[in-house]
Motif scaffolding. Structure first.
Motif, PDB file in Angstrom:
ATOM      1  N   SER A 118      10.364 -11.914 -18.028  1.00 32.69           N
ATOM      2  CA  SER A 118      11.244 -10.753 -18.136  1.00 32.69           C
ATOM      3  C   SER A 118      10.466  -9.481 -18.486  1.00 32.69           C
ATOM      4  O   SER A 118      10.878  -8.380 -18.134  1.00 32.69           O
ATOM      5  N   ASP A 119       9.301  -9.643 -19.134  1.00 30.91           N
ATOM      6  CA  ASP A 119       8.521  -8.451 -19.497  1.00 30.91           C
ATOM      7  C   ASP A 119       8.000  -7.704 -18.269  1.00 30.91           C
ATOM      8  O   ASP A 119       7.675  -6.528 -18.349  1.00 30.91           O
ATOM      9  N   SER A 120       7.874  -8.417 -17.146  1.00 28.35           N
ATOM     10  CA  SER A 120       7.345  -7.780 -15.935  1.00 28.35           C
ATOM     11  C   SER A 120       8.438  -7.560 -14.892  1.00 28.35           C
ATOM     12  O   SER A 120       8.150  -7.385 -13.708  1.00 28.35           O
ATOM     13  N   ALA A 121       9.701  -7.564 -15.338  1.00 29.27           N
ATOM     14  CA  ALA A 121      10.826  -7.544 -14.397  1.00 29.27           C
ATOM     15  C   ALA A 121      10.777  -6.356 -13.438  1.00 29.27           C
ATOM     16  O   ALA A 121      10.992  -6.519 -12.234  1.00 29.27           O
ATOM     17  N   HIS A 122      10.488  -5.168 -13.950  1.00 27.84           N
ATOM     18  CA  HIS A 122      10.499  -3.996 -13.069  1.00 27.84           C
ATOM     19  C   HIS A 122       9.348  -4.021 -12.075  1.00 27.84           C
ATOM     20  O   HIS A 122       9.523  -3.710 -10.892  1.00 27.84           O
ATOM     21  N   SER A 123       8.175  -4.405 -12.561  1.00 24.60           N
ATOM     22  CA  SER A 123       7.004  -4.468 -11.670  1.00 24.60           C
ATOM     23  C   SER A 123       7.228  -5.508 -10.583  1.00 24.60           C
ATOM     24  O   SER A 123       6.955  -5.263  -9.399  1.00 24.60           O
ATOM     25  N   SER A 124       7.726  -6.685 -10.981  1.00 19.89           N
ATOM     26  CA  SER A 124       7.949  -7.754 -10.006  1.00 19.89           C
ATOM     27  C   SER A 124       8.983  -7.342  -8.972  1.00 19.89           C
ATOM     28  O   SER A 124       8.839  -7.640  -7.781  1.00 19.89           O
ATOM     29  N   ALA A 125      10.022  -6.650  -9.438  1.00 18.62           N
ATOM     30  CA  ALA A 125      11.068  -6.223  -8.503  1.00 18.62           C
ATOM     31  C   ALA A 125      10.504  -5.238  -7.483  1.00 18.62           C
ATOM     32  O   ALA A 125      10.845  -5.292  -6.289  1.00 18.62           O
ATOM     33  N   ALA A 126       9.621  -4.348  -7.935  1.00 21.06           N
ATOM     34  CA  ALA A 126       9.033  -3.364  -7.011  1.00 21.06           C
ATOM     35  C   ALA A 126       8.144  -4.064  -5.980  1.00 21.06           C
ATOM     36  O   ALA A 126       8.162  -3.716  -4.795  1.00 21.06           O
TER      37      ALA A 126
ATOM     38  N   ALA B 236       6.913  -1.167 -26.878  1.00 17.98           N
ATOM     39  CA  ALA B 236       8.007  -1.124 -27.862  1.00 17.98           C
ATOM     40  C   ALA B 236       8.255  -2.508 -28.444  1.00 17.98           C
ATOM     41  O   ALA B 236       8.589  -2.656 -29.623  1.00 17.98           O
ATOM     42  N   ALA B 237       8.097  -3.539 -27.618  1.00 14.95           N
ATOM     43  CA  ALA B 237       8.350  -4.910 -28.081  1.00 14.95           C
ATOM     44  C   ALA B 237       7.162  -5.494 -28.826  1.00 14.95           C
ATOM     45  O   ALA B 237       7.242  -6.603 -29.352  1.00 14.95           O
ATOM     46  N   GLY B 238       6.040  -4.736 -28.844  1.00 16.19           N
ATOM     47  CA  GLY B 238       4.870  -5.209 -29.584  1.00 16.19           C
ATOM     48  C   GLY B 238       4.154  -6.371 -28.934  1.00 16.19           C
ATOM     49  O   GLY B 238       3.670  -7.281 -29.618  1.00 16.19           O
ATOM     50  N   LEU B 239       4.081  -6.385 -27.601  1.00 13.71           N
ATOM     51  CA  LEU B 239       3.341  -7.450 -26.920  1.00 13.71           C
ATOM     52  C   LEU B 239       1.863  -7.387 -27.315  1.00 13.71           C
ATOM     53  O   LEU B 239       1.344  -6.316 -27.617  1.00 13.71           O
ATOM     54  N   SER B 240       1.201  -8.547 -27.265  1.00 19.38           N
ATOM     55  CA  SER B 240      -0.216  -8.629 -27.640  1.00 19.38           C
ATOM     56  C   SER B 240      -1.057  -7.843 -26.628  1.00 19.38           C
ATOM     57  O   SER B 240      -0.641  -7.653 -25.481  1.00 19.38           O
ATOM     58  N   PRO B 241      -2.256  -7.420 -27.032  1.00 24.48           N
ATOM     59  CA  PRO B 241      -3.142  -6.716 -26.091  1.00 24.48           C
ATOM     60  C   PRO B 241      -3.410  -7.548 -24.835  1.00 24.48           C
ATOM     61  O   PRO B 241      -3.439  -7.013 -23.719  1.00 24.48           O
ATOM     62  N   ALA B 242      -3.580  -8.883 -24.984  1.00 23.75           N
ATOM     63  CA  ALA B 242      -3.842  -9.726 -23.815  1.00 23.75           C
ATOM     64  C   ALA B 242      -2.644  -9.688 -22.868  1.00 23.75           C
ATOM     65  O   ALA B 242      -2.812  -9.595 -21.639  1.00 23.75           O
TER      66      ALA B 242
ATOM     67  N   ARG C 169       0.827  -1.198   0.000  1.00 21.59           N
ATOM     68  CA  ARG C 169       0.000   0.000   0.000  1.00 21.59           C
ATOM     69  C   ARG C 169       0.868   1.258   0.000  1.00 21.59           C
ATOM     70  O   ARG C 169       0.650   2.183  -0.789  1.00 21.59           O
ATOM     71  N   GLN C 170       1.875   1.247   0.864  1.00 21.64           N
ATOM     72  CA  GLN C 170       2.709   2.455   1.003  1.00 21.64           C
ATOM     73  C   GLN C 170       3.544   2.735  -0.243  1.00 21.64           C
ATOM     74  O   GLN C 170       3.907   3.864  -0.513  1.00 21.64           O
ATOM     75  N   ASN C 171       3.865   1.686  -0.973  1.00 19.38           N
ATOM     76  CA  ASN C 171       4.743   1.863  -2.140  1.00 19.38           C
ATOM     77  C   ASN C 171       3.978   1.814  -3.458  1.00 19.38           C
ATOM     78  O   ASN C 171       4.572   1.547  -4.506  1.00 19.38           O
ATOM     79  N   MET C 172       2.692   2.100  -3.383  1.00 24.54           N
ATOM     80  CA  MET C 172       1.884   2.025  -4.597  1.00 24.54           C
ATOM     81  C   MET C 172       2.479   2.865  -5.723  1.00 24.54           C
ATOM     82  O   MET C 172       2.556   2.448  -6.870  1.00 24.54           O
ATOM     83  N   LYS C 173       2.959   4.074  -5.367  1.00 26.64           N
ATOM     84  CA  LYS C 173       3.476   4.983  -6.392  1.00 26.64           C
ATOM     85  C   LYS C 173       4.702   4.375  -7.089  1.00 26.64           C
ATOM     86  O   LYS C 173       4.800   4.369  -8.313  1.00 26.64           O
ATOM     87  N   SER C 174       5.614   3.817  -6.288  1.00 26.06           N
ATOM     88  CA  SER C 174       6.830   3.284  -6.919  1.00 26.06           C
ATOM     89  C   SER C 174       6.523   2.012  -7.710  1.00 26.06           C
ATOM     90  O   SER C 174       7.180   1.732  -8.719  1.00 26.06           O
ATOM     91  N   ILE C 175       5.500   1.260  -7.289  1.00 27.17           N
ATOM     92  CA  ILE C 175       5.112   0.079  -8.071  1.00 27.17           C
ATOM     93  C   ILE C 175       4.558   0.523  -9.420  1.00 27.17           C
ATOM     94  O   ILE C 175       4.895  -0.042 -10.467  1.00 27.17           O
ATOM     95  N   ILE C 176       3.719   1.553  -9.384  1.00 25.73           N
ATOM     96  CA  ILE C 176       3.142   2.039 -10.647  1.00 25.73           C
ATOM     97  C   ILE C 176       4.237   2.608 -11.559  1.00 25.73           C
ATOM     98  O   ILE C 176       4.230   2.395 -12.774  1.00 25.73           O
TER      99      ILE C 176
ATOM    100  N   ASN D 244       6.043  -0.277 -13.034  1.00 25.08           N
ATOM    101  CA  ASN D 244       5.180  -0.898 -14.027  1.00 25.08           C
ATOM    102  C   ASN D 244       5.174  -0.092 -15.329  1.00 25.08           C
ATOM    103  O   ASN D 244       5.126  -0.668 -16.424  1.00 25.08           O
ATOM    104  N   ALA D 245       5.262   1.226 -15.203  1.00 27.47           N
ATOM    105  CA  ALA D 245       5.253   2.076 -16.404  1.00 27.47           C
ATOM    106  C   ALA D 245       6.450   1.751 -17.308  1.00 27.47           C
ATOM    107  O   ALA D 245       6.339   1.787 -18.537  1.00 27.47           O
ATOM    108  N   ILE D 246       7.576   1.408 -16.709  1.00 29.88           N
ATOM    109  CA  ILE D 246       8.753   1.024 -17.512  1.00 29.88           C
ATOM    110  C   ILE D 246       8.450  -0.272 -18.270  1.00 29.88           C
ATOM    111  O   ILE D 246       8.705  -0.383 -19.472  1.00 29.88           O
ATOM    112  N   ASP D 247       7.868  -1.265 -17.559  1.00 33.00           N
ATOM    113  CA  ASP D 247       7.516  -2.525 -18.222  1.00 33.00           C
ATOM    114  C   ASP D 247       6.502  -2.294 -19.339  1.00 33.00           C
ATOM    115  O   ASP D 247       6.591  -2.903 -20.412  1.00 33.00           O
TER     116      ASP D 247
END
Lengths: 429, 429
Positions: A160-168, A69-75, A50-57, A60-63
């Motif tokens: 690896s596509d969610s690496a930054h979000s997972s790390a946060a 850029a990598a053209g991932l599918s909408p799903a 809860r406290q780190n919601m901002k840094s998680i978001i 996530n924005a980097i991912d």
């Protein structure tokens, strides 16, 4: 001199060996940790999310940017994206796991022997769990929290596509562990996105991984099942069946068929094949298929089915072996429960099957003769879920017959030992 | 053209593939067989063993003659030899398994959900068990009968030195199956003594072996654990400990120590290391070691132990890692239960450990902090046995943490499935 690839590989091997050693070292204090301490760690994790919601978001924005850029599918992009509501969902999920009954130390069975020995079978943690998942950042929290509740150390290897979000998110989990005085290595996130790390985990990190849980699509699970040298809790696919017996009530059947197929088509408990007793084909088939079609479902049927329901598309043999994960259903007539059982034993992935019937004899045969993890009577196959079973949370559903089968919750992430209490007994010669 | 070895190997691969297919085909009718039919088959087997005693002894005579010619050790010859009394023991063993409660279909747990669903967790057979054992002909009957009772097909691969004896016993098992109308392939004896057959079993026969149980010495178990691509129920060794707390009663301690070490020195539950609380070394050590020595036990001790008991031989570091399976014990002083736990967690094979103590706090720490399959309080480690646990019979003792742990009896040779009963429930969106 090593070329770059060789040197990278050696590097990953060394990194993962260290991850394995740290996990094993953390497993023992974790196994001995009190229920209160684990509870405190989990609440600390939820607070940190809860406290780190901002840094998680922000992470996530980097991912998200990389994914676009990598053209991932909408799903894939949808699964990747985190917003305030989803992060609150992650927090709530951790809190729900915190509130589960602590399984460690529970006496599963106890009995007395004629010589006065009292024997108890008591739950213990399994040890170190390896979780390999695709780019769903929320799994980092779910899997980490569930393994901790059962007293296990866990090694998380996310996509690896969610690496930054997972790390946060992982940083929040570590904060919770630290605040409760538990070793931060109890929940490790693999610190490299090199795919060779997965291969190392599957080899078991020199005995430092006790079980692997893959969470993701068929290709991930298939690789894990083929390559793992340690036990795996998984299901490759959910080719789930709904059988409509001649004794079925039509209204109930329509409700269940619609829910089993269409409530959510992309989950493993969704029905893929509908088997209708030939004896009621003339009365039941059309109303059921009309409802399904009206809800947007494509109907693939045998010749017999097409003769009764013109809008159906011909089903090929391959259809019986297909997990559509989509608004498509294959339909066939069978001669009662016997032929339904034969069809299911032949084609099922042994995940979940349901029968709609009022005849108890048909239900008992269905329940006894089909060897799938979950069998349901007069209920939707979409109940194949640890939460719906009352387990609180699950790390997945297993179709193997060893150790865990069906929903894998905290209890299934434990082992047991025997405690025997005597008063001087020796064994006669 | 293939040379002989290649052609032999291809031959073994083909033979074993066929064995696997037959086992899988037999597993389904066996899983569905009633308790009465399995009981009848087991009684039929016991009767056949009695009626064919003469032909079993004749077959055994061939193995004995071959064994003498091959220069087998006296211990191996003793294990190999069958006489009337041992064959009656085999018959009685099968009858005892027949009388066990049938585990298949037993409801292990059941509960209701708020939506009215009633969930049952029900025992099912595991499938196909592979048993690999050394030249003990009686294992043919024990393992075959136990697997059958749990509704599993079994592939038996006995030592080549006992090939004729095992074949004669196996013929009796098939007779029992046939008399009860069960498929004879439910219990198969590998029809080749080629060692490559073991390798094929360890690879899992294309998914047709669900679990492997090795029964034999360390080198067999080690090979199986290293090479098996399917789950294994086993223990590599039993480095069992007896800890004497300062609160222990001396008389009880002497009885338990003598029994734990000397009742039978060659079994996996025999104590190998004795840890004595330093606080009672001056009063307890000498009387315990005197009794052991008087019973013929060699004492290997640390310097401290030797200072108190001159007849001791120096213990090397290697002694703490040694399963003697002989009249030898390693002895060490420790600072209470804490150091006992540390020593055991460091050196134990996690099979069985016992504490002698009157202090409940010491017992609870010992029970909670040691992660071995079996922990005993004020009782001999030699109780580590399925029969002594009331399981009736066991196929071995497992030290792994997956699925089965401790004595592996009929219940441990089963899996489970869920049966869910509803009255029209659908899952809310």
């Amino acid at each position: 001199m090593l070329d770059k690839r060789e040197s990278d590989t050696q590097n990953v091997v060394a990194i993962m060996a260290e991850v394995g050693r740290k996990a094993r070292a953390a497993a023992r204090p974790l196994a001995l940790a009190s229920a209160e301490r684990k509870y405190a760690a989990l609440i600390g994790m939820a607070e940190a999310v809860r406290q780190n919601m901002k840094s998680i978001i922000e992470a996530n924005a980097i991912d998200i940017a990389n994914g676009e850029a990598a053209g991932l599918s909408p799903a894939m992009m949808d699964r990747l994206r985190l917003d305030e509501s989803r992060i609150r969902g992650i927090e709530d999920g951790i809190r729900a796991i915190a509130e589960l009954k602590d399984p460690v130390g529970e006496i599963i069975a106890e009995w007395d022997r004629p010589n006065g020995l009292h024997i108890e079978r008591v739950r213990t943690p399994l040890g170190v769990i390896g979780v390999i998942y695709e780019s769903r950042p929320n799994v980092t929290a779910d899997a980490g929290a569930l393994c901790l509740k059962a007293g296990n150390a866990v090694i998380l290897r996310g996509g690896s596509d969610s690496a930054h979000s997972s790390a946060a998110i992982h940083a929040c989990l570590k904060q919770g562990l630290k605040s409760a005085g538990l070793p931060e290595d109890a929940i490790q996130l693999v610190p490299t996105t090199d795919r060779a790390a997965v291969g190392e985990m599957l080899k078991g990190l020199s005995g430092n991984v006790d079980v692997i849980v893959p969470r993701g699509g068929r290709s991930l699970v298939e690789r894990v099942q083929n390559e793992a040298r340690v036990p795996v809790f998984a299901h490759l696919e959910g080719i789930c069946h709904l059988y409509v017996d001649k004794s079925a009530k039509l209204d109930m059947t329509i409700d269940i068929a619609l829910n089993a197929k269409m409530r959510r088509t992309g989950i493993c408990g969704a029905t893929e094949s509908l088997l209708i007793d030939r004896a009621v084909a003339s009365t039941h088939l059309v109303p059921i298929l009309q409802k399904l079609e009206a809800a947007g479902c494509e109907i693939r049927g045998t010749d017999e089915v097409m003769a009764l329901y013109e809008a159906a598309i011909p089903a090929e043999e391959q259809d019986w072996a297909t997990e559509y994960l989509d608004a498509i259903i294959s339909v066939k007539l069978v001669d009662g429960v016997s032929e339904a059982i034969d069809h299911i034993e032949n084609w099922s992935s042994h995940h979940t099957e349901a029968i709609v019937a009022e005849d108890p004899a048909a239900v008992e045969r269905f329940f006894n003769e089909i060897d799938s993890a979950i069998l349901l009577h007069n209920a939707s196959t979409q109940f194949a879920d640890g939460g719906e079973f009352g387990m609180g949370a699950e790390i997945g559903i297993a179709t193997g017959r060893m150790h865990a089968r069906g929903p894998v919750g905290v209890e299934q992430l434990t082992s047991f030992k025997y405690r025997v209490r005597g008063n001087g007994q020796v064994r006669p010669s």
